[in-house]
Structures are given as C-alpha cells and as structure tokens.
Design an enzyme around this catalytic site. Structure first.
Site, mmCIF file in Angstrom:
data_model
loop_
_atom_site.group_PDB
_atom_site.id
_atom_site.type_symbol
_atom_site.label_atom_id
_atom_site.label_comp_id
_atom_site.label_asym_id
_atom_site.label_seq_id
_atom_site.Cartn_x
_atom_site.Cartn_y
_atom_site.Cartn_z
ATOM 1 N N MET A 52 -40.564 -106.160 52.267
ATOM 2 C CA MET A 52 -40.729 -105.410 51.028
ATOM 3 C C MET A 52 -40.738 -106.433 49.887
ATOM 4 O O MET A 52 -39.720 -107.036 49.580
ATOM 5 C CB MET A 52 -39.572 -104.414 50.882
ATOM 6 C CG MET A 52 -39.594 -103.567 49.650
ATOM 7 S SD MET A 52 -38.442 -102.156 49.766
ATOM 8 C CE MET A 52 -36.907 -102.973 50.194
ATOM 9 N N ARG A 62 -32.283 -97.998 51.146
ATOM 10 C CA ARG A 62 -30.998 -97.630 50.551
ATOM 11 C C ARG A 62 -30.114 -96.902 51.561
ATOM 12 O O ARG A 62 -28.904 -97.134 51.618
ATOM 13 C CB ARG A 62 -31.240 -96.779 49.302
ATOM 14 C CG ARG A 62 -31.792 -97.591 48.152
ATOM 15 C CD ARG A 62 -32.329 -96.760 47.009
ATOM 16 N NE ARG A 62 -32.807 -97.645 45.938
ATOM 17 C CZ ARG A 62 -33.491 -97.250 44.881
ATOM 18 N NH1 ARG A 62 -33.796 -95.961 44.747
ATOM 19 N NH2 ARG A 62 -33.871 -98.114 43.970
ATOM 20 N N TYR A 76 -28.137 -105.437 46.441
ATOM 21 C CA TYR A 76 -29.575 -105.299 46.677
ATOM 22 C C TYR A 76 -29.982 -103.852 46.963
ATOM 23 O O TYR A 76 -29.145 -102.984 47.148
ATOM 24 C CB TYR A 76 -30.090 -106.264 47.731
ATOM 25 C CG TYR A 76 -29.535 -106.225 49.140
ATOM 26 C CD1 TYR A 76 -28.710 -105.242 49.616
ATOM 27 C CD2 TYR A 76 -29.904 -107.248 50.042
ATOM 28 C CE1 TYR A 76 -28.253 -105.243 50.925
ATOM 29 C CE2 TYR A 76 -29.458 -107.261 51.335
ATOM 30 C CZ TYR A 76 -28.626 -106.259 51.774
ATOM 31 O OH TYR A 76 -28.178 -106.273 53.066
ATOM 32 N N GLU A 77 -31.306 -103.641 46.911
ATOM 33 C CA GLU A 77 -31.905 -102.294 46.988
ATOM 34 C C GLU A 77 -31.439 -101.405 45.838
ATOM 35 O O GLU A 77 -31.259 -100.200 46.004
ATOM 36 C CB GLU A 77 -31.619 -101.632 48.341
ATOM 37 C CG GLU A 77 -32.015 -102.450 49.542
ATOM 38 C CD GLU A 77 -33.438 -102.976 49.471
ATOM 39 O OE1 GLU A 77 -34.273 -102.376 48.768
ATOM 40 O OE2 GLU A 77 -33.719 -104.013 50.097
ATOM 41 N N GLY A 78 -31.273 -101.990 44.687
ATOM 42 C CA GLY A 78 -30.791 -101.248 43.523
ATOM 43 C C GLY A 78 -29.285 -101.337 43.456
ATOM 44 O O GLY A 78 -28.588 -100.819 44.334
#
Length: 596
Positions: free
Chosen positions: A165, A298, A442-444
C-alpha cells in the site's frame, strides 16, 4: 527464551460458545456447508504453523533485521524468512479467504482473522508481508478491472506475488490531499508515475517473484485535495505476454528505515521514475478504492494489538509462576522455599489479569467484527448486509485504536512483571513493547481513529449505528437484568450505556457551536465506547461461564474470575474518561501556540 502456545481453548470458546459461528454461517449460502470440525481443524493447523514455523524466527529476525543493497535497490529479509514464506505458500495459507474464482479456498474472513491473531503473536514483522498482500488482493477484487483481476489476483492468492500500500509521502503523512506523486497518461493507456513515498511496509524484499504496489497519485489537472487522488497498480516487474514477471519497472527502493521495532519487515523509501502504472477504479476516485485496503489494514492492526497482548501475557504468566522473590504479605505459599513465586503478590496479579482481560475481551470483539464483515459480504438479506457493513464501519476505529492502545499497555505491563529481566533482550519482552508501539501510529494514528469514530461515524449519522449497537446491549440487559447472579455485570453495563448516550448528545450540541469540541473529546470518547463494547462481550461471556461453571471445567471458573476483574478494575476507567471528554476545548486552547 520466550514461549507461545496457540490459545485454542479460548478461540473455540469465542467461536462456538459465544458467537455460535456455525449457526451464523448456515444463513450464508457461501459458507452454509462449513461445520465446527472444519473450523477447528483450520484454527488448529494455523496455530501449529505459527508456533512451529514463525515463532522461532521472531527474535532472530528482530536482531538481524533487513539488509538493503544501494547498488541493486534490493532488500534481503532475515535468515529463514524466505523458507517460511515458501512453506506458507506450499500449504495454501495465502488462499484461505480468497475467492475460489481466483484460486482461493473461499473460507470466511473470520478464520483469516483468527490466523492473523496467531501470526501477530508469533512474528508480527513476518506477518505483515502476507497481511499487506491480502489487503492488495481485497482492493483489486473490489475495484480492479476484469483484466487486472485475471492477471494479478491468482498470483496474489498463491503467494507467488505480494502486495503493498503506497500512500505516504514525507511532507504530508496522513494528509493525503497534499501528495505530489504524478501520473501522466501514455498513448498505450498506461500511465507514467513519478514521485517518492516513505514508510512503505514490505515495499521491497526477496520473498516473492514480484511486488504489486497500489499507489496513490494525481493526474494532470486533477482537483485539489483528496478529490483529486487516483489509484494505480504499479508492479515491480511489468508482466509479460504470458502474465509472468517481465521487465524491471521504474519503481525502486532507495532506502529502508531504521526503526524502533518490527525490524524484520522492510519499511521502505520508494522512488518512481516514469514507472508504468495502471489505473484502478475511476480517475480522481482513488481514495475511495484505497479505503478497502486501508480499512482492512486498520482491522488487521487491531489484531496485531491482540496478538502481542496474548503472547506478552503468556510469557509474563509463566515467569510469575516460576520466579521466586519475597514473601506473600498474608501467608507464605511455599514454606519449604526461601521465597514465594511472585504471582502471590497482588500487583503482579493485577498486571497479569489486565493483560488477560484485554486479550480475551479483544478476542471476543475482534472475532465478532470479522463475523459481521462476513455477513456484510455473504448474507442473502440486503438489509442484514447493509446493517453489518455499517456496524463494521463503526467498529473499525475502535478495533484499531482501543485494541492497540491496550496492546501497548499490556506489553509494557507484562515486561514489568519480569522486573529487570524484562529489559534484557534474551527474554523477548522488550521486543513486544517495541513492536506494539508502532501499532498505535501506522494506518492512521489512534487520534485520527478517535476523530473518525466521533466525527464521522457517530455525529455524522446522528448516532444511528451506535444506537443499533446500543439496542443489542439493551436487549441483553433486559434479558438478564432480573438474574441476581448477573447483577455485578448487568448494572455497570447498563449504567455505562446511559452515560454514553448523554455524553454523545452533549458533545454533539457543543460541537455545533465549536468544532474543536470534537477534537478535544475524541480520544477519551473512544475509550468510553471501547469499554462499552468490551463490557458487553464480557457480560455475555460471564453469562456462559455462570451457566457452565458447575461442569467443573476450570476454564469457566477462570473466565468468570477474569470477567469480575474486568468490571471491578478496568471498566472504572470510563469515569475519568467521561469527565475528561466533558472538560471541553477551552482548557486545551488557553495557551498560545508560541508559549509551547
């Protein structure tokens, strides 16, 4: 040396006694033939693979790390990783949840989730390679063209190729509207991509023959901000006429990050120089397509938090029963020894029970969300599919943030059980702390997850989906509220539900006057909602344990004791979280920025 045993007894308890998954799958034609024996066999076999193949590589992989060769742009993974990947593929594990049309086994996402938990317990860095590949598969399965699906999905499903990604750029981080990577149309219908990305997990390695990068970029003349983002498929090697990895594409790793944790996963700086890419989905609609992969990631990161909580707990509990130091405050447990095992000390027990309660509560919650995801895909009733999809959307930021916050807390707490030995590499605990810390970022980041929950998922639909979950809680309270044995669980659960309703309304009213009130309350609000969810599942598990306690099985006695600990010691956090959420934005904005 660290240890790990797949938690099969608790996993099957959640699957069959709590969630009754075989009954749930009977209503889904795609999984109607799935029986309990098959489910258990898959869980047991995946646990064996994780314990016997992945776990022995965890410490050595962390210590060796990945190796980058600037001359060739190549990354070599630690010793044993490639062999583990080959074993993983040979056993068919990459295809577990994939569509049979593309070579998959078509098993439920829930079973993939169970497998992910154990992969993350045993080797989080290694597990990120198949985890991101699974996300790339899901994104292309949902938004790829028929030609893209036929060419790329079978390779991803077999593990012959892997995926990444490619989102983040150095200057913008999560603010993807600021990305600078450009995609210029070419006469043959492809695009030439130029730009740089950072923090690309699994971005370069030696495990597979090709790497499929899903890249966010902007077309010429695209609208400003996120409305102008498109998604492109950019392979490391451009497929040839036979569909095999062909010529080297203009996408390269230009360095790997030297990180605090997950050393054995290659976190890459990626540079594209007129790299050939293929548009996925519609122009300027790339972020919507990428959200399939982002939301899946997530949910996966939440399972990383659970996996590390479980393995940290197992090691701390074993150490506490073996390590002798001091005497019990009340009465010595072993008068024939010069010291008692430290598990006799109340605070050690508190630390262990905290990790155990968050692991078992997280397992119930995470598996339930995966079941809801399966319903959103495969239930024949459209209303059920839509309701389950909305529920997964609501719960995704809670899975990601609440479970990873808890995971880091528990890894740190379990290290504390070891005292000074926890700080020493050979015991393995300091690695769990380091690895767990990234999961909150990570991932927001977890603050972004909290803003997503409160601002987008709750206030935007006036709390409709949250109320739908609240109805499940209320129904359970009504069904069991008259049972005196359940009072210690039902009363605080019902009370928290009422308080959350009032808090949500209060924040919503304040936010209409000042949007900063959402940002000021969001993190504390997520903690409150997370505890409501956990309290609901712990109350349900306590109900089962009460019903089966007379069987004499110590499992149910332990489950009940852990439920009581959760309600007595962990749920009260909500009182301070509610008070903090109500304190508002004024106290945060009172200090001028130049005074920080």
């Amino acid at each position: 040396m660290p240890r790990y045993t797949p938690p099969l007894r608790d996993q099957t308890f959640v699957l069959h006694e709590l969630l009754a998954v075989t009954d749930a799958y009977q209503a889904m034609p795609a999984h109607a033939s799935l029986d309990a024996d098959t489910i258990n066999q898959v869980v047991e076999a995946s646990g064996t693979f994780c314990a016997e193949v992945l776990f022995p590589l965890n410490q050595s992989g962390d210590q060796e790390g990945c190796h980058f060769d600037p001359a060739t742009h190549a990354v070599t993974t630690p010793k044993g990783f490639k062999e583990a990947w080959d074993s993983f593929c040979a056993a068919g594990w990459p295809s577990l949840h994939a569509d049979p049309e593309f070579g998959g086994q078509g098993l439920p996402a829930l079973l993939q989730n169970v497998f992910f938990e154990m992969q993350y317990s045993t080797n989080q860095a290694w597990a990120m390679y198949p985890g991101l590949t699974s996300g790339a598969y899901e994104c292309l399965h949902a938004h790829g063209t028929p030609e893209q699906k036929q060419l790329y999905l079978p390779k991803l499903v077999s593990g012959e190729w892997t995926g990444t990604m490619c989102l983040t750029e150095a200057h913008c981080g999560t603010d993807l509207g600021l990305i600078r990577t450009r995609a210029v149309p070419k006469e043959d219908g492809t695009y030439a991509l130029t730009g740089s990305k950072i923090f690309i997990s699994s971005g370069e390695h030696d495990l597979s023959k090709n790497i499929v990068h899903l890249v966010l970029a902007k077309l010429p003349g695209a609208p400003e901000g996120t409305k102008g983002i498109s998604l492109f498929l950019v392979p490391k090697f451009v497929p040839d006429a036979k569909g095999d990895a062909g010529e080297r594409n203009g996408i390269f790793c230009t360095g790997i990050e030297h990180k605090m944790g997950i050393h054995a996963n290659s976190t890459c700086q990626i540079t594209m120089e007129d790299a050939t890419g293929y548009l996925v989905a519609e122009p300027n609609k790339g972020l919507n397509a990428m959200f399939v992969m982002m939301n899946g990631a997530r949910l996966g990161v939440g399972m990383q938090g659970l996996g590390l909580t479980e393995v940290a707990y197992q090691n701390a509990a074993a150490y506490a029963k073996d390590r002798r130091q001091g005497r019990a405050l009340s009465e010595s447990a072993r008068t024939d020894q010069s010291a008692d095992p430290i598990i006799v000390h109340p605070d050690v027990r508190k630390m262990l029970l905290t990790a155990r309660a968050y692991a078992e509560g997280g397992r119930a919650f995470g598996y339930w969300v995966a079941l809801e995801y399966d319903k959103s895909l495969h239930h024949p009733d459209e209303a059920v599919r839509n309701a389950s999809s909305a529920m997964v959307g609501l719960m995704t930021p809670i899975v990601k943030a609440f479970m990873t916050d808890n995971g880091f807390q528990c890894a740190s707490t379990c290290l504390q059980v070891f005292g000074g030995h926890g700080y020493i590499r050979e015991w393995g605990m300091e690695q769990y702390v380091r690895d767990a810390r990234i999961n909150m970022i990570y991932e927001g980041t977890n603050t972004i997850q909290a803003l997503d929950l409160l601002g987008r998922k709750v206030l935007r639909d006036n709390g409709a989906t949250l109320r739908a979950f609240g109805e499940q809680v209320r129904a359970f309270v009504e069904d069991h509220g008259a049972d005196e044995a359940m009072n210690e669980f039902i009363t605080p659960l019902a009370d928290l539900g009422d308080k959350l309703t009032k808090l949500t309304m209060e924040i919503g009213m304040k936010a209409m006057q000042n949007p900063d009130e959402v940002g000021a309350a969001a993190v504390d609000y997520l903690r409150v909602v997370g505890h409501l969810v956990y309290a609901y599942f712990w109350a349900r598990m306590a109900r089962i344990a009460l019903d089966k306690e007379s069987s004499g099985d110590p499992f149910y006695r332990a489950k009940l004791a852990t439920a009581r600990f959760y309600f007595a010691r962990l749920l009260p956090e909500t009182a301070s979280s509610i008070r903090a959420a109500r304190s508002g934005a004024a106290v945060l904005n009172a200090l001028d920025a130049d005074l920080f």
